[in-house]
Write an enzyme that holds these catalytic residues in place. Structure first.
Site, PDB file in Angstrom:
ATOM      1  N   GLY A 205       0.813  -1.274  -0.135  1.00 26.23           N
ATOM      2  CA  GLY A 205      -0.157  -0.092   0.156  1.00 26.23           C
ATOM      3  C   GLY A 205       0.734   1.313   0.033  1.00 26.23           C
ATOM      4  O   GLY A 205       1.948   1.031  -0.315  1.00 26.23           O
ATOM      5  N   ASN A 206       0.129   2.502   0.260  1.00 28.31           N
ATOM      6  CA  ASN A 206       1.211   3.540   0.345  1.00 28.31           C
ATOM      7  C   ASN A 206       0.435   4.561   1.394  1.00 28.31           C
ATOM      8  O   ASN A 206      -0.538   4.081   2.075  1.00 28.31           O
ATOM      9  CB  ASN A 206       1.066   4.544  -0.986  1.00 28.31           C
ATOM     10  N   ARG A 207       1.052   5.672   1.725  1.00 28.50           N
ATOM     11  CA  ARG A 207       0.445   6.376   2.813  1.00 28.50           C
ATOM     12  C   ARG A 207      -0.746   7.418   2.426  1.00 28.50           C
ATOM     13  O   ARG A 207      -1.117   8.194   3.439  1.00 28.50           O
ATOM     14  CB  ARG A 207       1.709   7.190   3.398  1.00 28.50           C
ATOM     15  N   SER A 208      -1.303   7.312   1.389  1.00 28.80           N
ATOM     16  CA  SER A 208      -2.332   8.307   1.162  1.00 28.80           C
ATOM     17  C   SER A 208      -3.418   8.094   2.113  1.00 28.80           C
ATOM     18  O   SER A 208      -3.875   6.956   2.534  1.00 28.80           O
ATOM     19  CB  SER A 208      -2.896   7.952  -0.233  1.00 28.80           C
TER      20      SER A 208
END
Ligand code: CTP
Length: 393
Positions: A205-208
């Site tokens: 995933g990512n930090r958005s």
């Protein structure tokens, strides 16, 4: 621009009160008819005579007095819009809780039309949880926030908390008075970060956080658009927003490509994975099996799919950069978008998770604009102001 529009300008007690004099002049130049309300603490910073000279009428300061029985309801019935600039932390708190024991907040409570607020205070006060709560409540009540922006503050300090420039406050007043300026628009927004399964338990995933996309969707809905929000994050609630919850890039692609042909504007604010595990494990990967060989494959380029549609919606892309937005000028041409919003996600106060952002806005014609650090709500409204401007030409 504002010919004949009746505006109550509320001035509260901060150093930025001097900017209210510029703002009053700009509003008068734009054709507005002004009545100024100054709080007692505003009078410590700005002489009422200055405002009287600019507007042609002495400012009002008191809820009780010999001249009128009910100044707040009279003002509220008279006004087309109320603007509070600068708005101190104390005024935001009293507005949020409806504490109407002064003329300004009593007028706002008696008023049913649009309210624009330009906060100004020290960074610590702006970032205090109490102010965060009050601002969130006011935004939820439909109050239009402009700024604050980053810059020089009282006492030689520097940071987020400076009142937005008078021109930007005027632009917000124009926008709210054009009412539902997105009425009839079908808007598509993507938000959040995608999650690509590695096995049933883990993902890439990512930090958005989805906060920027949510703010964009909510601002569009409040301005009259019908919104489809394709998101991986908890969505905002508004009757005009239809939420399509997704998790992976493939699910997001299917939802966005399904809605895009019926949309007038698509703002793709989601942080989409570029690669995903080619063969996610059907059962949990075991530690005892040792480090897995993760083979990745590209995900669909959602933005490119929308850009290739004919006809296609007005298209806004985002570009997350780590460092100054130097790569963004190539992206604006390569991606076939009408506007590209680039942000340096490593810059203080900008990017993932927070409540503020600072962005660089690029057009295919080569125009580049910097929008300084400000709340994501404020960026969202400014984006819609810009899209309205571009689409009406
Ligand atoms: N995007 C997309 N589909 C993908 C990846 C990104 O639609 N598979 C969209 C994002 O929603 C965003 C824009 O493309 O609007 C730019 O995302 P970004 O990650 O900055 O661009 P990339 O093309 O992936 O560029 P790079 O990774 O080289 O920075």
């Amino acid at each position: 621009m504002l010919a004949g529009r009746r505006i109550v300008l509320g001035v509260t007690g901060g150093v930025a009160a001097f900017k209210a004099a510029y703002l009053a002049r700009r509003l008068v130049e734009a054709g507005a008819v002004l009545r100024v309300v100054m709080t007692r603490s505003a009078l410590e910073f700005l002489g009422p005579q200055t405002m009287a000279a600019i507007t042609g009428t002495p400012p009002l300061t008191e809820l009780f007095g010999p001249d009128t029985v009910s100044p707040h309801t009279e003002l509220a019935a008279w006004a087309d819009a109320v603007v509070v600039a600068p708005a101190t932390a104390a005024t935001l708190a009293r507005m949020a809780s409806g504490e109407s024991d002064d003329l300004l907040v009593a007028t706002i409570l008696a008023f049913e039309g649009p309210v624009v607020v330009a906060p100004a205070m020290h960074t610590e006060m702006w970032e205090h949880p109490a102010t965060r709560r009050n601002v969130a409540m006011l935004a939820g009540d439909g109050v239009r926030l402009v700024g604050p922006v980053s810059g020089a503050l009282a006492g030689g300090d520097e940071g987020l908390g400076r009142m937005a420039e008078p021109e930007d406050v005027v632009a917000a007043v124009v926008a709210v008075l054009s009412g539902s300026d997105l009425s009839g628009w079908k808007v598509l927004v993507s938000a959040g970060g995608t999650r690509e399964p590695v096995d049933p338990v883990r993902y890439i995933g990512n930090r958005s956080s989805g906060k920027m996309g949510n703010a964009i969707a909510l601002a569009a809905a409040r301005r009259g658009a019908t919104v489809t929000l394709v998101t991986t994050a908890p969505p905002p609630h508004h009757p005009a927003i239809t939420v399509i919850a997704v998790e992976t890039a493939a699910e997001m692609a299917a939802a966005v490509w399904g809605a895009a042909p019926h949309s007038d504007v698509a703002v793709l604010a989601a942080a989409v994975a570029d690669f995903r595990p080619a063969a996610p494990a059907p059962t949990k990967l075991r530690r005892s099996a040792g480090p897995p060989d993760l083979v990745l494959e590209p995900t669909p380029d959602i933005l490119a799919g929308v850009a290739a549609l004919r006809p296609r919606p007005f298209l806004v892309g985002f570009a997350a950069e780590t460092g100054p937005a130097s790569g963004a000028s190539e992206k604006v041409a390569a991606k076939g978008v009408d506007l590209l919003i680039a942000n340096d996600v490593t810059a203080p106060g900008a990017g993932f998770g927070g409540d503020t952002n600072a962005v660089t806005v690029l057009t295919p014609a080569g125009a580049v604009e910097e929008w300084p650090l400000q709340s994501k709500e404020s960026i969202a409204d400014r984006l819609w102001d810009r899209i309205v401007e571009v689409r009406s030409h």
